[in-house]
Write a protein that holds these residues in place. Structure first.
Motif, PDB file in Angstrom:
ATOM      1  N   PHE A  51       5.652  13.492 -22.296  1.00 55.90           N
ATOM      2  CA  PHE A  51       4.912  12.617 -23.215  1.00 55.90           C
ATOM      3  C   PHE A  51       5.402  12.866 -24.638  1.00 55.90           C
ATOM      4  O   PHE A  51       6.041  13.890 -24.936  1.00 55.90           O
ATOM      5  N   ASP A  52       5.109  11.914 -25.561  1.00 52.62           N
ATOM      6  CA  ASP A  52       5.436  12.006 -26.987  1.00 52.62           C
ATOM      7  C   ASP A  52       4.198  11.634 -27.786  1.00 52.62           C
ATOM      8  O   ASP A  52       3.527  10.642 -27.485  1.00 52.62           O
ATOM      9  N   LEU A  53       3.952  12.389 -28.868  1.00 56.11           N
ATOM     10  CA  LEU A  53       2.829  12.113 -29.762  1.00 56.11           C
ATOM     11  C   LEU A  53       3.275  12.328 -31.208  1.00 56.11           C
ATOM     12  O   LEU A  53       4.196  13.124 -31.487  1.00 56.11           O
ATOM     13  N   TYR A  54       2.606  11.615 -32.156  1.00 57.84           N
ATOM     14  CA  TYR A  54       2.839  11.807 -33.590  1.00 57.84           C
ATOM     15  C   TYR A  54       1.514  12.082 -34.271  1.00 57.84           C
ATOM     16  O   TYR A  54       0.463  11.517 -33.900  1.00 57.84           O
ATOM     17  N   ALA A  55       1.616  12.939 -35.308  1.00 57.85           N
ATOM     18  CA  ALA A  55       0.418  13.262 -36.093  1.00 57.85           C
ATOM     19  C   ALA A  55       0.847  13.569 -37.523  1.00 57.85           C
ATOM     20  O   ALA A  55       1.971  13.992 -37.788  1.00 57.85           O
ATOM     21  N   THR A  56      -0.089  13.302 -38.429  1.00 56.16           N
ATOM     22  CA  THR A  56       0.106  13.734 -39.819  1.00 56.16           C
ATOM     23  C   THR A  56      -0.785  14.937 -40.038  1.00 56.16           C
ATOM     24  O   THR A  56      -1.938  14.970 -39.613  1.00 56.16           O
TER      25      THR A  56
ATOM     26  N   TYR B 198       6.175  15.476 -34.977  1.00 56.82           N
ATOM     27  CA  TYR B 198       6.559  14.887 -33.701  1.00 56.82           C
ATOM     28  C   TYR B 198       6.340  15.945 -32.611  1.00 56.82           C
ATOM     29  O   TYR B 198       6.943  17.015 -32.636  1.00 56.82           O
ATOM     30  N   ILE B 199       5.456  15.621 -31.658  1.00 57.83           N
ATOM     31  CA  ILE B 199       5.058  16.574 -30.611  1.00 57.83           C
ATOM     32  C   ILE B 199       5.561  16.056 -29.273  1.00 57.83           C
ATOM     33  O   ILE B 199       5.337  14.898 -28.914  1.00 57.83           O
ATOM     34  N   THR B 200       6.217  16.931 -28.511  1.00 56.62           N
ATOM     35  CA  THR B 200       6.688  16.590 -27.159  1.00 56.62           C
ATOM     36  C   THR B 200       6.193  17.668 -26.189  1.00 56.62           C
ATOM     37  O   THR B 200       5.844  18.789 -26.584  1.00 56.62           O
ATOM     38  N   GLY B 201       6.135  17.294 -24.900  1.00 53.41           N
ATOM     39  CA  GLY B 201       5.719  18.248 -23.871  1.00 53.41           C
ATOM     40  C   GLY B 201       5.609  17.567 -22.527  1.00 53.41           C
ATOM     41  O   GLY B 201       6.057  16.428 -22.342  1.00 53.41           O
ATOM     42  N   SER B 202       5.001  18.262 -21.593  1.00 51.11           N
ATOM     43  CA  SER B 202       4.846  17.744 -20.228  1.00 51.11           C
ATOM     44  C   SER B 202       3.389  17.855 -19.801  1.00 51.11           C
ATOM     45  O   SER B 202       2.728  18.874 -20.052  1.00 51.11           O
ATOM     46  N   ALA B 203       2.899  16.771 -19.154  1.00 50.04           N
ATOM     47  CA  ALA B 203       1.593  16.813 -18.488  1.00 50.04           C
ATOM     48  C   ALA B 203       1.863  17.253 -17.052  1.00 50.04           C
ATOM     49  O   ALA B 203       2.373  16.487 -16.228  1.00 50.04           O
ATOM     50  N   SER B 204       1.524  18.509 -16.733  1.00 51.78           N
ATOM     51  CA  SER B 204       1.883  19.113 -15.451  1.00 51.78           C
ATOM     52  C   SER B 204       0.657  19.176 -14.532  1.00 51.78           C
ATOM     53  O   SER B 204      -0.414  19.627 -14.941  1.00 51.78           O
ATOM     54  N   ASN B 205       0.841  18.706 -13.307  1.00 50.41           N
ATOM     55  CA  ASN B 205      -0.228  18.755 -12.312  1.00 50.41           C
ATOM     56  C   ASN B 205      -0.112  20.071 -11.541  1.00 50.41           C
ATOM     57  O   ASN B 205       0.787  20.250 -10.714  1.00 50.41           O
ATOM     58  N   VAL B 206      -1.033  20.980 -11.785  1.00 52.62           N
ATOM     59  CA  VAL B 206      -1.001  22.291 -11.141  1.00 52.62           C
ATOM     60  C   VAL B 206      -1.902  22.339  -9.901  1.00 52.62           C
ATOM     61  O   VAL B 206      -2.114  23.425  -9.332  1.00 52.62           O
ATOM     62  N   GLY B 207      -2.445  21.176  -9.490  1.00 59.40           N
ATOM     63  CA  GLY B 207      -3.297  21.124  -8.298  1.00 59.40           C
ATOM     64  C   GLY B 207      -2.542  20.621  -7.098  1.00 59.40           C
ATOM     65  O   GLY B 207      -1.323  20.421  -7.121  1.00 59.40           O
ATOM     66  N   LEU B 208      -3.307  20.397  -5.993  1.00 58.07           N
ATOM     67  CA  LEU B 208      -2.705  20.002  -4.735  1.00 58.07           C
ATOM     68  C   LEU B 208      -2.985  18.558  -4.354  1.00 58.07           C
ATOM     69  O   LEU B 208      -2.776  18.165  -3.210  1.00 58.07           O
ATOM     70  N   SER B 209      -3.441  17.755  -5.315  1.00 58.28           N
ATOM     71  CA  SER B 209      -3.614  16.329  -5.060  1.00 58.28           C
ATOM     72  C   SER B 209      -3.161  15.553  -6.281  1.00 58.28           C
ATOM     73  O   SER B 209      -3.136  16.084  -7.398  1.00 58.28           O
ATOM     74  N   ASP B 210      -2.788  14.287  -6.074  1.00 59.46           N
ATOM     75  CA  ASP B 210      -2.343  13.457  -7.180  1.00 59.46           C
ATOM     76  C   ASP B 210      -3.486  13.221  -8.156  1.00 59.46           C
ATOM     77  O   ASP B 210      -4.666  13.193  -7.777  1.00 59.46           O
ATOM     78  N   VAL B 211      -3.099  13.053  -9.429  1.00 59.00           N
ATOM     79  CA  VAL B 211      -4.065  12.658 -10.448  1.00 59.00           C
ATOM     80  C   VAL B 211      -3.613  11.320 -11.018  1.00 59.00           C
ATOM     81  O   VAL B 211      -2.421  11.013 -11.064  1.00 59.00           O
ATOM     82  N   ASP B 212      -4.569  10.518 -11.442  1.00 55.34           N
ATOM     83  CA  ASP B 212      -4.277   9.166 -11.901  1.00 55.34           C
ATOM     84  C   ASP B 212      -4.813   8.950 -13.308  1.00 55.34           C
ATOM     85  O   ASP B 212      -5.680   9.683 -13.789  1.00 55.34           O
ATOM     86  N   SER B 213      -4.262   7.894 -13.932  1.00 61.67           N
ATOM     87  CA  SER B 213      -4.743   7.449 -15.253  1.00 61.67           C
ATOM     88  C   SER B 213      -4.730   8.585 -16.268  1.00 61.67           C
ATOM     89  O   SER B 213      -5.699   8.802 -17.002  1.00 61.67           O
TER      90      SER B 213
END
Length: 477
Positions: A402-407, A354-369
């Motif tokens: 975000f949350d991810l699973y892997a075997t 079970y993997i957890t973490g954050s998708a962090s925007n380190v730039g100066l404009s919004d990112v989408d999708s």
């Protein structure tokens, strides 16, 4: 340049001189009046001299008029009328004569009447002085500083200082070693006291050049008159000297570039185009207004979708009859929206990772999708319930968890996670490796086929201790 100052017209009428072959006729025939119309003739303008011839009532004979002429004092004849018939005693006759002079100046003239009265020959002379003035609409030419091969403006002023309106004006500008664009102007009329300016684009071709303005117009009397004005041009040789400087404005997602273009030359820069290139690929272009000589123009040049690297700014231009280019290079750094994974952690959960973490925007404009997903690989497979995770939009300088699973099996040392997103409309993708070395079990001991000798040795010691203790208690009893 002619000054638009009309000359005064002087019309001098002097008492007539009468010559007869018979003295008795002296007071019988005379020129009683001479008028000039217009009273202020100008060069090229036709004027009329009207002579009044009178036969006195006391004259017993009629006057037979052979000729009335207008001539110079030296006898050069300009106009005449012949065979005018008989003038009875007590009557008079008005005789018009017309002429024109092409140059300004004083004209010494005379009116001469010849004929017969009775048996006598008659000749009457009437001295006349006319000063032809410079009149009608006047023309002057105004010039800017000029350079060989460079376009400049010539302004032609047409001023009407007359009391009458000039009609059907046609102005033409011609040049010697000068090219004139659209060389003709027309106007239906020019009122009394009115001044009008006409502009022309001219291009001198040598350091010695001249312009001539020719004005044709119709006077109030219906005469067509032409007047000219000529000026000398002394253009300089072309001096081409153009500089460019550029600086990137600090901060921002796609920072603009301030570009300063300086024209050190003596001719204007025209057809100016500013361009930006990266790796020999043009990424932006912009047309600029003409830049006058000895002047600077600063523009903020916006660029977008430009990768980091050296940005070359170039200015293409025309000056005089030449084409030129100057350029400079500046390092360009952008800071659009960009996703990095931060705070990544993992743990075992029901045989899966079970993997957890954050998708962090380190730039100066919004990112989408934004999408994060487990990438199948050596010993790694995505697992339910979150093989991939749709993060969505991440504002600038913000994050979304975000949350991810892997075997994973014993051969896996890292879990690859792909990050996909849109930044300024451009699809970006990268892979982040999550190390998992600490999840692997310790290596097992070599196999022996039975219990370890230490087990028997330890058990023997226990037995011996028990027996010794029992024997000691038995002896004390």
């Amino acid at each position: 340049m002619n000054r638009i100052v009309p000359l005064l017209v002087v019309l001098c009428l002097v008492l007539p001189t009468v010559a007869f072959t018979g003295a008795a006729q002296t007071a019988q025939v005379s020129i009683t009046n001479v008028t000039v119309s217009p009273s202020q003739p100008t060069p090229g303008e036709r004027f009329t001299v009207t002579t009044t011839v009178r036969n006195a009532a006391a004259n017993p004979s009629a006057l037979e008029i052979d000729e009335v002429s207008l001539e110079r004092n030296n006898g050069q004849e300009y106009a005449d009328v012949r065979n005018l018939g008989t003038l009875a005693p007590g009557s008079e006759l008005n005789v018009p004569l017309t002429h024109r002079f092409d140059e300004v100046g004083v004209q010494n003239l005379r009116v001469v009447v010849t004929g017969t009265s009775g048996e006598e020959d008659v000749e009457i002379r009437y001295p006349l002085t006319i000063t032809v003035r410079e009149g009608g609409p006047q023309v002057s030419i105004q010039l800017n500083d000029s350079v060989v091969g460079a376009e400049t403006t010539a302004t032609v002023l047409v001023a009407n200082g007359e009391e009458a309106t000039a009609r059907n004006l046609r102005l033409t500008l011609s040049g010697e070693n000068v090219a004139v664009d659209d060389a003709t102007r027309v106007a239906p009329q020019l009122g009394s006291g009115e001044t009008r300016a006409f502009t022309f684009d001219v291009r001198p071709g040598a350091t010695s050049a001249a312009l001539t303005a020719t004005l044709r117009y119709t006077t109030a009397g219906g005469e067509t008159v032409t007047t000219e004005e000529r000026v000398q041009m002394n253009p300089e040789n072309l001096r081409e000297d153009v500089g460019i400087e550029a600086t990137v404005v600090e901060g921002g997602v796609a920072p603009p570039v301030n570009v300063q273009v300086t024209n050190f030359g003596n001719a204007p820069l025209s057809r100016v185009v500013l361009g930006a290139t990266v790796n020999e690929t043009t990424v932006a272009r912009r047309a600029l207004d003409p830049i006058p000589p000895e002047s600077t123009r600063t523009v903020q040049f916006n660029v977008s979708n430009v990768p980091e690297g050296d940005l070359t700014l170039s200015v293409n231009y025309e000056t005089g009859s030449r084409e030129g280019q100057v350029s400079t290079t500046v390092p360009y750094r952008t800071n659009p929206g960009r996703i990095e994974l931060t705070g990544v952690d993992y743990e075992r959960e029901d045989g899966k990772l079970y993997i957890t973490g954050s998708a962090s925007n380190v730039g100066l404009s919004d990112v989408d999708s934004v999408i994060v997903s487990v990438v199948p690989g050596d010993g790694v497979q995505p697992a339910r319930p979150y093989r991939e995770y749709f993060v969505g939009t991440v504002p600038a300088s913000d994050f979304v968890s975000f949350d991810l699973y892997a075997t994973v099996d014993e051969n896996a040392t890292a879990v690859p996670i792909r990050i996909e997103y849109l930044s300024d409309g451009i699809r970006e993708s990268s892979v982040y490796e999550v190390p998992i070395d600490d999840l692997q079990p310790a290596a097992p001991s070599p196999a022996t086929g039975g219990p370890s000798p230490l087990v028997f040795f330890g058990g023997g010691l226990v037995v011996i201790a028990v027996l010794a203790t029992g024997g000691y208690l038995y002896l004390r009893r």
